[in-house]
Design a protein around this motif. Structure first.
Motif, PDB file in Angstrom:
ATOM      1  N   LYS A  56     -13.853  40.472  32.986  1.00 48.39           N
ATOM      2  CA  LYS A  56     -14.367  41.831  32.857  1.00 48.39           C
ATOM      3  C   LYS A  56     -15.312  42.117  34.012  1.00 48.39           C
ATOM      4  O   LYS A  56     -16.309  41.425  34.187  1.00 48.39           O
ATOM      5  CB  LYS A  56     -15.107  41.977  31.525  1.00 48.39           C
ATOM      6  N   SER A  66     -27.116  47.575  30.114  1.00 50.00           N
ATOM      7  CA  SER A  66     -26.033  47.140  29.221  1.00 50.00           C
ATOM      8  C   SER A  66     -25.498  45.775  29.664  1.00 50.00           C
ATOM      9  O   SER A  66     -25.180  44.927  28.823  1.00 50.00           O
ATOM     10  CB  SER A  66     -24.925  48.190  29.182  1.00 50.00           C
ATOM     11  N   GLU A  70     -25.459  42.631  27.210  1.00 47.05           N
ATOM     12  CA  GLU A  70     -24.225  41.927  26.839  1.00 47.05           C
ATOM     13  C   GLU A  70     -24.331  40.439  27.160  1.00 47.05           C
ATOM     14  O   GLU A  70     -24.021  39.584  26.335  1.00 47.05           O
ATOM     15  CB  GLU A  70     -23.031  42.544  27.577  1.00 47.05           C
ATOM     16  N   LEU A  74     -24.341  37.622  24.260  1.00 45.80           N
ATOM     17  CA  LEU A  74     -23.170  36.753  24.120  1.00 45.80           C
ATOM     18  C   LEU A  74     -23.482  35.290  24.420  1.00 45.80           C
ATOM     19  O   LEU A  74     -22.916  34.389  23.818  1.00 45.80           O
ATOM     20  CB  LEU A  74     -22.032  37.261  25.013  1.00 45.80           C
ATOM     21  N   LEU A  77     -24.650  33.562  21.270  1.00 44.30           N
ATOM     22  CA  LEU A  77     -23.793  33.540  20.072  1.00 44.30           C
ATOM     23  C   LEU A  77     -22.659  32.540  20.237  1.00 44.30           C
ATOM     24  O   LEU A  77     -22.039  32.471  21.296  1.00 44.30           O
ATOM     25  CB  LEU A  77     -23.219  34.936  19.821  1.00 44.30           C
ATOM     26  N   ILE A  83     -16.080  36.643  19.858  1.00 46.95           N
ATOM     27  CA  ILE A  83     -15.638  36.452  21.250  1.00 46.95           C
ATOM     28  C   ILE A  83     -16.664  35.582  21.983  1.00 46.95           C
ATOM     29  O   ILE A  83     -17.876  35.717  21.766  1.00 46.95           O
ATOM     30  CB  ILE A  83     -15.459  37.820  21.953  1.00 46.95           C
ATOM     31  N   PHE A 101     -13.911  35.625  29.726  1.00 46.31           N
ATOM     32  CA  PHE A 101     -13.658  35.363  28.301  1.00 46.31           C
ATOM     33  C   PHE A 101     -12.294  34.690  28.145  1.00 46.31           C
ATOM     34  O   PHE A 101     -11.451  34.818  29.019  1.00 46.31           O
ATOM     35  CB  PHE A 101     -13.590  36.697  27.529  1.00 46.31           C
ATOM     36  N   ILE A 176     -14.054  38.687  16.934  1.00 47.12           N
ATOM     37  CA  ILE A 176     -14.697  40.005  16.887  1.00 47.12           C
ATOM     38  C   ILE A 176     -15.289  40.302  18.265  1.00 47.12           C
ATOM     39  O   ILE A 176     -15.968  39.451  18.850  1.00 47.12           O
ATOM     40  CB  ILE A 176     -15.799  40.033  15.815  1.00 47.12           C
ATOM     41  N   ALA A 177     -14.966  41.478  18.788  1.00 50.08           N
ATOM     42  CA  ALA A 177     -15.451  41.856  20.125  1.00 50.08           C
ATOM     43  C   ALA A 177     -15.993  43.277  20.069  1.00 50.08           C
ATOM     44  O   ALA A 177     -15.988  43.922  19.011  1.00 50.08           O
ATOM     45  CB  ALA A 177     -14.285  41.783  21.124  1.00 50.08           C
ATOM     46  N   ASP A 178     -16.494  43.727  21.229  1.00 51.22           N
ATOM     47  CA  ASP A 178     -16.880  45.140  21.321  1.00 51.22           C
ATOM     48  C   ASP A 178     -16.397  45.622  22.679  1.00 51.22           C
ATOM     49  O   ASP A 178     -16.995  45.329  23.708  1.00 51.22           O
ATOM     50  CB  ASP A 178     -18.392  45.300  21.202  1.00 51.22           C
ATOM     51  N   LEU A 179     -15.270  46.308  22.671  1.00 54.78           N
ATOM     52  CA  LEU A 179     -14.602  46.631  23.926  1.00 54.78           C
ATOM     53  C   LEU A 179     -15.107  47.909  24.546  1.00 54.78           C
ATOM     54  O   LEU A 179     -14.612  48.319  25.603  1.00 54.78           O
ATOM     55  CB  LEU A 179     -13.092  46.739  23.688  1.00 54.78           C
ATOM     56  N   ARG A 183     -21.017  51.199  22.517  1.00 54.81           N
ATOM     57  CA  ARG A 183     -22.078  50.241  22.814  1.00 54.81           C
ATOM     58  C   ARG A 183     -23.131  50.852  23.731  1.00 54.81           C
ATOM     59  O   ARG A 183     -24.272  50.457  23.729  1.00 54.81           O
ATOM     60  CB  ARG A 183     -21.438  49.009  23.467  1.00 54.81           C
TER      61      ARG A 183
HETATM   62  C1  0SU Z   1     -23.369  46.370  26.557  1.00 52.69           C
HETATM   63  C2  0SU Z   1     -22.636  45.471  25.598  1.00 52.69           C
HETATM   64  C3  0SU Z   1     -21.248  45.509  25.527  1.00 52.69           C
HETATM   65  C4  0SU Z   1     -20.579  44.668  24.637  1.00 52.69           C
HETATM   66  C5  0SU Z   1     -21.304  43.784  23.834  1.00 52.69           C
HETATM   67  N1  0SU Z   1     -20.657  42.939  22.931  1.00 52.69           N
HETATM   68  N2  0SU Z   1     -21.130  42.726  21.676  1.00 52.69           N
HETATM   69  C6  0SU Z   1     -20.283  41.897  21.068  1.00 52.69           C
HETATM   70  C7  0SU Z   1     -20.462  41.391  19.651  1.00 52.69           C
HETATM   71  C8  0SU Z   1     -19.124  41.270  18.949  1.00 52.69           C
HETATM   72  C9  0SU Z   1     -21.139  40.043  19.691  1.00 52.69           C
HETATM   73  C10 0SU Z   1     -21.344  42.369  18.872  1.00 52.69           C
HETATM   74  C11 0SU Z   1     -19.225  41.570  21.947  1.00 52.69           C
HETATM   75  C12 0SU Z   1     -19.498  42.246  23.128  1.00 52.69           C
HETATM   76  N3  0SU Z   1     -18.804  42.249  24.341  1.00 52.69           N
HETATM   77  C13 0SU Z   1     -17.435  42.060  24.425  1.00 52.69           C
HETATM   78  O1  0SU Z   1     -16.723  41.934  23.458  1.00 52.69           O
HETATM   79  N4  0SU Z   1     -16.943  42.033  25.711  1.00 52.69           N
HETATM   80  C14 0SU Z   1     -15.520  41.792  25.949  1.00 52.69           C
HETATM   81  C15 0SU Z   1     -14.804  43.027  26.385  1.00 52.69           C
HETATM   82  O2  0SU Z   1     -15.643  44.019  26.836  1.00 52.69           O
HETATM   83  C16 0SU Z   1     -22.701  43.738  23.900  1.00 52.69           C
HETATM   84  C17 0SU Z   1     -23.367  44.589  24.793  1.00 52.69           C
END
Ligand code: 0SU
Length: 340
Positions: A56, A66, A70, A74, A77, A83, A101, A176-179, A183
């Motif tokens: 990414k 951000s 991130e 990450l 965790l 993820i 990743f 579990i991710a946050d694409l 965010r």
């Molecule tokens: C700015 C920002 C963007 C994504 C995340 N984030 N948070 C999580 C959780 C599941 C642990 C809550 C995962 C992610 N980031 C991702 O999943 N990144 C992979 C594709 O963008 C955190 C912060």
């Protein structure tokens, strides 16, 4: 210039460059407001184990808020259903940030759509019941881990539930991710701007958020998990609601989305949700819906039994109706849902 020039030269000579370790030209698989994602394999010289990876490239340059959040989040965790960040590459020349990743072949949004379309052309390829149970168990395990570390997801939806593919040693495992988009805004009341072509959907947003709740809570994540469970069972978003194209509203209040929720769940009575009148947008609710008499005969049980033959006495219906309690205080914790 604060660093000794010679020392800087040594550091930058030793720093591993992402383009030296990975081949990613022309292998873009994702593009959003957060940056772009490439599917890649390590070059033979790299020390990364063989297999597919997702690289990414974070939007913008330098350590943005951000990007910091991130990376900081990450790297702390570590759970099989969350993820995992493998490596961070800082390209000092271009001030670019790359996150590495494990590559996840599937996500629930695509899996559900695949099965929904397969059903339409009558090949009975619906999701096997054990698939739904396994996916739900893994999502709840991952969210239980996040919540016990006081990490709220805030934007759970099928597209953010990745599933490892056949070529991965973790085949069938949920990550579990946050694409993306949501965010960028930490508070639920920030205006949703169209910085991403994909329109933000409200289908998974808990009713208290639509009525102006000022803070995200664990119960908000559990509501979204209830919506995902129903969608796995029926192949349809439970609270599907057409989206106006120009979602530039700054108000969290979305009348159409609330209307859809009430036409499935019925209208919450004083007994169902004691704190409802204290929510900021309660006035709008009364103005738009009155006492909600027009929804008196609707209920989740009625919806699920009439449309999908689900018995109101089945254990899966009991769990679903607990997750989709209108009153956030009545929703189970992730642990309680796991025990169920
Ligand atoms: C700015 C920002 C963007 C994504 C995340 N984030 N948070 C999580 C959780 C599941 C642990 C809550 C995962 C992610 N980031 C991702 O999943 N990144 C992979 C594709 O963008 C955190 C912060």
């Amino acid at each position: 210039a604060w660093m000794d020039a010679d020392f800087r030269r040594q550091l930058s000579a030793r720093r591993e460059r992402v383009e030296d370790a990975f081949e990613f030209e022309g292998r873009k698989v994702g593009r959003g407001s957060y940056g772009q994602v490439f599917k890649t394999k390590p070059r033979s010289c790299a020390d990364a184990p063989a297999g597919d990876y997702a690289l990414k490239q974070i939007e913008g340059s330098g350590l943005s808020m951000s990007a910091c959040r991130e990376i900081a989040l990450l790297r702390e965790l570590k759970h099989p259903n969350v993820i995992s960040l493998k490596q961070v590459y800082l390209a000092h020349e271009t001030r670019q940030i790359w996150l590495l990743f494990d590559y996840a072949e599937h996500d629930l949004w695509r899996m559900i759509n695949f099965h929904a379309s397969a059903k339409k052309c009558n090949s009975q390829v619906s999701l096997p019941p054990n698939f739904t149970k396994s996916i739900m168990h893994q999502i709840l395990c991952g969210i239980h881990y996040l919540h016990s570390n006081w990490v709220l997801h805030r934007d759970l939806k099928p597209a953010n539930i990745l599933v490892m593919g056949a070529t991965s040693p973790e085949r069938g495992r949920v990550k579990i991710a946050d694409l993306g988009l949501a965010r960028l805004f930490h508070q639920p009341l920030t205006p949703l701007t169209e910085i991403d072509p994909v329109v933000v959907t409200f289908w998974y947003r808990a009713p208290e958020l639509l009525l102006g709740a000022r803070h995200y809570t664990k119960a908000i994540d559990l509501w979204a998990i209830g919506c995902i469970m129903a969608e796995l069972i029926t192949d349809k978003p439970l609270f599907y609601c057409k989206q106006e194209e120009d979602i530039k509203t700054s108000s969290p209040y979305n009348r159409d989305q609330l209307e859809r929720i009430f036409s499935v769940m019925g209208f919450p009575s004083q007994q169902d949700w004691r704190d409802l009148p204290h929510l900021p947008k309660y006035g709008d609710l009364v103005r738009n819906f009155g006492t909600g008499q027009q929804y008196a005969r609707f209920s989740l049980g009625r919806h699920m039994s009439r449309s999908f033959g689900m018995s109101e006495t089945s254990p899966e219906f009991r769990l679903l109706s607990r997750l989709l309690a209108m009153d956030p205080l009545r929703r189970p914790s992730a642990r309680e849902a796991l025990e169920d």
